[in-house]
Scaffold this motif. Structure first.
Motif, PDB file in Angstrom:
ATOM      1  N   ASP A 102       0.872  -1.168   0.000  1.00  0.00           N
ATOM      2  CA  ASP A 102       0.000   0.000   0.000  1.00  0.00           C
ATOM      3  C   ASP A 102       0.916   1.227   0.000  1.00  0.00           C
ATOM      4  O   ASP A 102       1.500   1.566   1.030  1.00  0.00           O
ATOM      5  CB  ASP A 102      -0.900  -0.054   1.243  1.00  0.00           C
ATOM      6  CG  ASP A 102      -2.021   0.965   1.200  1.00  0.00           C
ATOM      7  OD1 ASP A 102      -3.149   0.595   0.856  1.00  0.00           O
ATOM      8  OD2 ASP A 102      -1.756   2.144   1.524  1.00  0.00           O
ATOM      9  N   LYS A 139      -6.128  10.354  -2.251  1.00  0.00           N
ATOM     10  CA  LYS A 139      -6.880   9.447  -3.118  1.00  0.00           C
ATOM     11  C   LYS A 139      -5.979   8.344  -3.654  1.00  0.00           C
ATOM     12  O   LYS A 139      -4.752   8.479  -3.664  1.00  0.00           O
ATOM     13  CB  LYS A 139      -7.498  10.217  -4.277  1.00  0.00           C
ATOM     14  CG  LYS A 139      -6.490  10.875  -5.203  1.00  0.00           C
ATOM     15  CD  LYS A 139      -7.196  11.577  -6.368  1.00  0.00           C
ATOM     16  CE  LYS A 139      -6.172  12.311  -7.224  1.00  0.00           C
ATOM     17  NZ  LYS A 139      -6.801  13.071  -8.312  1.00  0.00           N
ATOM     18  N   ALA A 140      -6.598   7.266  -4.093  1.00  0.00           N
ATOM     19  CA  ALA A 140      -5.880   6.197  -4.785  1.00  0.00           C
ATOM     20  C   ALA A 140      -5.964   6.455  -6.286  1.00  0.00           C
ATOM     21  O   ALA A 140      -6.839   7.186  -6.743  1.00  0.00           O
ATOM     22  CB  ALA A 140      -6.506   4.847  -4.459  1.00  0.00           C
ATOM     23  N   PRO A 166      -5.840   1.651  -8.960  1.00  0.00           N
ATOM     24  CA  PRO A 166      -5.530   0.748  -7.854  1.00  0.00           C
ATOM     25  C   PRO A 166      -5.286  -0.700  -8.266  1.00  0.00           C
ATOM     26  O   PRO A 166      -4.537  -1.395  -7.609  1.00  0.00           O
ATOM     27  CB  PRO A 166      -6.766   0.860  -6.950  1.00  0.00           C
ATOM     28  CG  PRO A 166      -7.842   1.450  -7.784  1.00  0.00           C
ATOM     29  CD  PRO A 166      -7.171   2.285  -8.831  1.00  0.00           C
ATOM     30  N   LEU A 167      -5.882  -1.154  -9.342  1.00  0.00           N
ATOM     31  CA  LEU A 167      -5.688  -2.573  -9.666  1.00  0.00           C
ATOM     32  C   LEU A 167      -4.699  -2.799 -10.790  1.00  0.00           C
ATOM     33  O   LEU A 167      -4.243  -3.912 -10.996  1.00  0.00           O
ATOM     34  CB  LEU A 167      -7.029  -3.220 -10.040  1.00  0.00           C
ATOM     35  CG  LEU A 167      -8.127  -3.126  -8.982  1.00  0.00           C
ATOM     36  CD1 LEU A 167      -9.321  -3.964  -9.396  1.00  0.00           C
ATOM     37  CD2 LEU A 167      -7.619  -3.552  -7.620  1.00  0.00           C
ATOM     38  N   ILE A 192       3.421  -2.819 -11.330  1.00  0.00           N
ATOM     39  CA  ILE A 192       3.287  -4.185 -10.826  1.00  0.00           C
ATOM     40  C   ILE A 192       4.212  -5.175 -11.541  1.00  0.00           C
ATOM     41  O   ILE A 192       4.942  -5.924 -10.887  1.00  0.00           O
ATOM     42  CB  ILE A 192       1.804  -4.637 -10.876  1.00  0.00           C
ATOM     43  CG1 ILE A 192       0.976  -3.781  -9.892  1.00  0.00           C
ATOM     44  CG2 ILE A 192       1.676  -6.128 -10.533  1.00  0.00           C
ATOM     45  CD1 ILE A 192      -0.530  -4.013  -9.974  1.00  0.00           C
ATOM     46  N   GLN A 242      -0.101  -7.494  -4.571  1.00  0.00           N
ATOM     47  CA  GLN A 242      -1.200  -6.534  -4.666  1.00  0.00           C
ATOM     48  C   GLN A 242      -0.567  -5.178  -4.429  1.00  0.00           C
ATOM     49  O   GLN A 242       0.174  -5.009  -3.452  1.00  0.00           O
ATOM     50  CB  GLN A 242      -2.210  -6.833  -3.549  1.00  0.00           C
ATOM     51  CG  GLN A 242      -3.445  -5.991  -3.551  1.00  0.00           C
ATOM     52  CD  GLN A 242      -4.503  -6.593  -4.464  1.00  0.00           C
ATOM     53  OE1 GLN A 242      -4.705  -7.812  -4.485  1.00  0.00           O
ATOM     54  NE2 GLN A 242      -5.150  -5.745  -5.238  1.00  0.00           N
ATOM     55  N   PHE A 243      -0.849  -4.231  -5.311  1.00  0.00           N
ATOM     56  CA  PHE A 243      -0.177  -2.935  -5.196  1.00  0.00           C
ATOM     57  C   PHE A 243      -1.193  -1.806  -5.393  1.00  0.00           C
ATOM     58  O   PHE A 243      -1.883  -1.761  -6.408  1.00  0.00           O
ATOM     59  CB  PHE A 243       0.940  -2.831  -6.249  1.00  0.00           C
ATOM     60  CG  PHE A 243       1.560  -1.465  -6.360  1.00  0.00           C
ATOM     61  CD1 PHE A 243       2.262  -0.924  -5.288  1.00  0.00           C
ATOM     62  CD2 PHE A 243       1.440  -0.721  -7.527  1.00  0.00           C
ATOM     63  CE1 PHE A 243       2.840   0.345  -5.389  1.00  0.00           C
ATOM     64  CE2 PHE A 243       2.010   0.548  -7.630  1.00  0.00           C
ATOM     65  CZ  PHE A 243       2.716   1.080  -6.557  1.00  0.00           C
ATOM     66  N   THR A 244      -1.275  -0.924  -4.412  1.00  0.00           N
ATOM     67  CA  THR A 244      -2.204   0.203  -4.523  1.00  0.00           C
ATOM     68  C   THR A 244      -1.453   1.505  -4.313  1.00  0.00           C
ATOM     69  O   THR A 244      -0.993   1.789  -3.199  1.00  0.00           O
ATOM     70  CB  THR A 244      -3.324   0.107  -3.458  1.00  0.00           C
ATOM     71  OG1 THR A 244      -3.826  -1.224  -3.414  1.00  0.00           O
ATOM     72  CG2 THR A 244      -4.454   1.070  -3.788  1.00  0.00           C
ATOM     73  N   HIS A 295      -1.304   5.582  -3.941  1.00  0.00           N
ATOM     74  CA  HIS A 295      -2.158   6.697  -3.525  1.00  0.00           C
ATOM     75  C   HIS A 295      -1.395   8.004  -3.693  1.00  0.00           C
ATOM     76  O   HIS A 295      -0.161   8.028  -3.638  1.00  0.00           O
ATOM     77  CB  HIS A 295      -2.541   6.579  -2.041  1.00  0.00           C
ATOM     78  CG  HIS A 295      -3.219   5.311  -1.655  1.00  0.00           C
ATOM     79  ND1 HIS A 295      -2.537   4.125  -1.488  1.00  0.00           N
ATOM     80  CD2 HIS A 295      -4.518   5.035  -1.365  1.00  0.00           C
ATOM     81  CE1 HIS A 295      -3.396   3.169  -1.126  1.00  0.00           C
ATOM     82  NE2 HIS A 295      -4.592   3.691  -1.040  1.00  0.00           N
TER      83      HIS A 295
END
Lengths: 346, 346, 346, 346
Positions: free
Chosen positions: B176, B202-203, B206-207, B212, B230-232, B234
């Motif tokens: 994150d 804000k993000a 995100p997907l 990635i 999993q990488f988000t 912001h």
């Protein structure tokens, strides 16, 4: 219910008008026009409106907008209101113009300042300058309002009592103003990026700002002697708000009591202008999101200068809030209708 | 003295390189190219350089730039380095590419991720991935460096020891990340205005963020088992910096001591990576303006998860700082040359 | 008119209550108590209230406050509401406690978490957990409300549908939350100075935050299987707002449509919770100053994880706004009374 | 190597000195004293120093500090340097005092301004006012330096040429200054919290700021006629930096060319003062973290006023940077030693 439309609803003054008008109990929103976003739902373009509005932006259809509205707010850059107002004059509709096209009474000065032709000179006399603290009675009966500029409102509220009561040397006025970035509008440009402005501070157009003629016009019309102002606008790393630090040399024999009396009596019945007590100093954020102005007034015995600190929200009392106040006056509503929001602190 | 040029010197990575290279005692600046600002003095375009530099931007003249420089930093958006590097390969010049064109070893993945053709496939094998903590020996002898992405650097430094030492479930990794706005570049757009971002968070993407595949490529090449992350990302209301909060389930019987040993021994000789002591937590601003990374490593006994907090400056260790570190290694200089600036607090 | 008092009116939750309650058409303010500022005029302590309120802070006189009010909001640090509530129970007065004393149903857990004795254990059963989206019917008839924590509200609104409908692996939940600084209160401390936080970002209490038991209590009471959450709070350089990024592995065969259906149907009649459309992402500032929650819900097909982004204002839906919503429900008012303010953008 | 100690190393001027002194090639750090943090490692108290320093704070042992150092920087609030300097005078050690105790030559003015007794009146004549642009020759041979105040430095650099060359009406000077929050120090107080200041702006002590006598002392000693200044300090929502907007009426027949000549010739050999070209305007952040001052100088033909915009970093040229510059001059080092850092943009 007053039927209200907004022309140019997608800029910062347009969205701020929505913030005030949506919860206003006497307002029914009609048309929100936008050239570039016609067809888009308002709460999809402005997600902070989710749950508050169910309308979409539309192209400007003059017959619909002017024919079906009681009042239309024009939120366009200068140069666009003149033709629109001319078109609107065929309809029974009031106009509140948040742009600069009808603020300057002198056509030459307007054309020089904004580098554009005054295309509706015959309408000029019908536009009342929308500063309620000076022109409330004219606003009551006005069909058209030229809503004042944000810096100008901040300066005038801070200076009008002193000038009207001839307390200061009219050639000694210096206005050092600081504004949040929304005053520069919502268009994309590198110099308004967060990365360029955060932690930063700068002046812009220090000697030749467009607001000088407007400030001088309104001070002069309240003064016996000619007023000349020095005005320096600065950009603050904040979203909104204007803080003006105003200096002027007081005339001989004027005391601090004279000055404070002048301001207190000028504003004692004003719902949105608050003269602070001795020892209190205004803070910009204390009026953010509201139509209020807070003023402190001091006399520096050492230097003989009046020091006025004047804060407003550039989008509130400096634009949309004042426009709604004008609408309330024009339609005989209580002046605070829709304007009771309290500033957000922190 | 190393003769250094920068292609694309007017963006944020370009100007950050100048911050590091101008005071670098072993560097002589040659050409600073800019398509849109050729002819402008560097300290007139970047007034914060006044007193530090006396050069102007120029058009890219390949013969001059590649022929007269020992090393060229390319600071262009992805898609532009491939042709340039092909042209450079005719010259005896090293390249450090701060863009994405040569980071992904798998051509299909590159082309899908960036939606552009890999125009210099035969150069790909000559580009060393410029993460000194993993590839220092290769970098020493490299002619070409693909400088890692900023988010990727933050993630890799926070995960490589755990992955290499097989301490975590390779499918459980969640990153994150929060970045300052400079990570989005210097181009004008409404969504990067101070007015839109200050007080905001804000993000974005995100997907499906482009980083990635790069993260997974480098983790997989250090792992026995396949790694999936999993990488988000912001966006923070700050000018610069990346803070990554990394979660992964530890394998059975792994203790906090194991984890801390792994990180401490991985980084004990690294000049720019600091594993904090137990009880210390990293702060983003503590590395701003520097090439440092600070890491905290904890095992949550309650949930069985490793928690790594990793901070870098996206323009420092995430871009220009790391590029200079790579240059130092390539030219046999002390790795900290030109990289001793201390973060600015406050 | 509902007669309302606030105990502890000078902190951030107290002043935020005033922002909502002053313009509330059904509320009459009675007592605003403050130990340290008794005797001070409210608009002199909080100059942003000038023109909106004409009251002063007073010492807490229990007989007056509890005897003359219909409802009392308690805005004190944890540990102070227990005795006060016991005292209040002698009167016919409702209590909405914005502190933590009655949120945790398990006394041992409360005492361990907050390191203080539960001094009013017999009142615990009378306190309804004030999350209207889960307990609206109980709130209608409640005398006492334990208003939820801010992080907890953000997490619960983002997770309850998925947990209630058993869509996710209950042990896989990770909540990565970011809050504005007002969440840390208004007391003076070096680590909350602008100089320490601006341009900065950090985690705090990453493994042991007090809100974990409260989150797990409320998720578990809606779940068949035991829920365990990983929770990491971070501090943002912003005044207010919470942004929670929530990860959980979905159970086999669960599709994105299932997930979206679950959230949409859970919240379709909720006045303050807005599930965004596919392609929309929430922004923290879009709910600042309001009682709204905005959620985006996505399924990452690649990793099999649910990603929920949940934004609220920590002082709004996370504290004072939710408290007013609870009051509205308790007194049979329309739930949006006094809660129609629109977020301030920019 | 110059042996350097810092007394009071844990405030903002102390830590800023470390930023400059640690990478300074001619400096060997001896003692860093702190009453409240003696025994703490410097990089544990200031984690942004990790990797840069291996020292700990110690109690002030006068014999060690004064006996073993070549120069001691005193970073204490006013009132503490007088006794310390008296003690130091027994040793062969130079003192650079960053506090106010020896800046004012007139003892009465000092005692009135700071409300404290001048306890070392006989040392006063040995302290050189540490503004190199005015007193470089005296500094070369000085044993003791009174380092100027931050606002004062910004004002003096903006006014000295005009005053020395008698270009302006000496009674007409108005200095409207805006400072980042670090100027108010690192002590905890509610009014310096991020939550109180972000998005905000305010004036403080507008008529009676302590820096006025210092500004007037130094202007008067360069002027034929008595100078009187109006000075208004404001607090900006930024970490550091001072922006001063300076107004003064020019004398008859003075042209813009005269003014610009005056400033250009005053500063042409100054390594840290940059007079911008016509059309360029200074920005506060362009000097953040550095010892530079940027000035723009304009004559407003319409009003007959000189407008000077002066930016410095309050912790750089306004404190620690200038202190290091003074040290360099005192020890015969190149004046830019250790002062080549470039401002961080963005």
């Amino acid at each position: 219910m007053i039927k209200v439309s907004i022309i140019g609803a997608t800029g910062y003054t347009g969205s701020e008008l929505l913030r005030y008008l949506i919860p206003h109990s006497e307002v029914e929103l009609m048309y929100l026009t936008s050239r570039s976003h016609a067809g888009t739902k308002a709460d999809s373009y402005y997600p902070f409106l989710k749950g508050s509005i169910d309308k979409q932006f539309s192209e400007l259809n003059q017959e619909a907008v002017f024919g079906e509205s009681d009042v239309v707010f024009i939120c366009l850059p200068h140069g666009h209101s003149m033709e629109l107002s001319a078109a609107a004059s065929e309809y029974d509709v009031k106009i509140i113009d948040l742009g600069a096209d009808f603020r300057l009474k002198n056509i030459d000065v307007y054309e020089q300042t904004y580098n554009v032709e005054q295309a509706a000179p015959n309408l000029l006399k019908d536009f009342v300058y929308g500063l309620p603290e000076k022109y409330r009675n004219d606003i009551k009966n006005a069909k058209y309002i030229a809503n004042p500029g944000c810096f100008v409102t901040s300066a005038l509220l801070g200076l009008l009592p002193a000038v009207s009561d001839a307390l200061i040397d009219e050639q000694s006025v210096i206005i050092d103003s600081k504004t949040g970035v929304s005053g520069a509008g919502r268009s994309a440009s590198v110099d308004k990026l967060l990365t360029e402005l955060m932690g930063n501070f700068k002046a812009y157009n220090p000697l030749a700002h467009r607001h000088i003629p407007e400030i001088e016009q309104e001070l002069n019309s309240s003064s016996k002697n000619a007023v000349q102002v020095q005005f320096t606008p600065h950009l603050l790393p904040a979203e909104r708000g204007i803080f003006s630090t105003i200096y002027a040399t007081v005339k001989d024999d004027i005391t601090e009591a004279d000055v404070i009396d002048s301001y207190k009596s000028a504003y004692e019945n004003e719902p949105f202008v608050h003269v602070l007590e001795s020892g209190e100093l205004p803070q910009m954020k204390h009026v953010a999101g509201t139509n209020s102005c807070q003023l402190s007034v001091q006399l520096d015995e050492r230097t003989g200068r009046l020091l006025v600190l004047s804060v407003i929200d550039n989008l509130g009392k400096g634009a949309a809030g004042q426009a709604v106040q004008n609408m309330n006056i024009m339609f005989g509503l209580p002046e605070k209708s829709g304007l009771t929001t309290i500033a957000m602190m922190p």
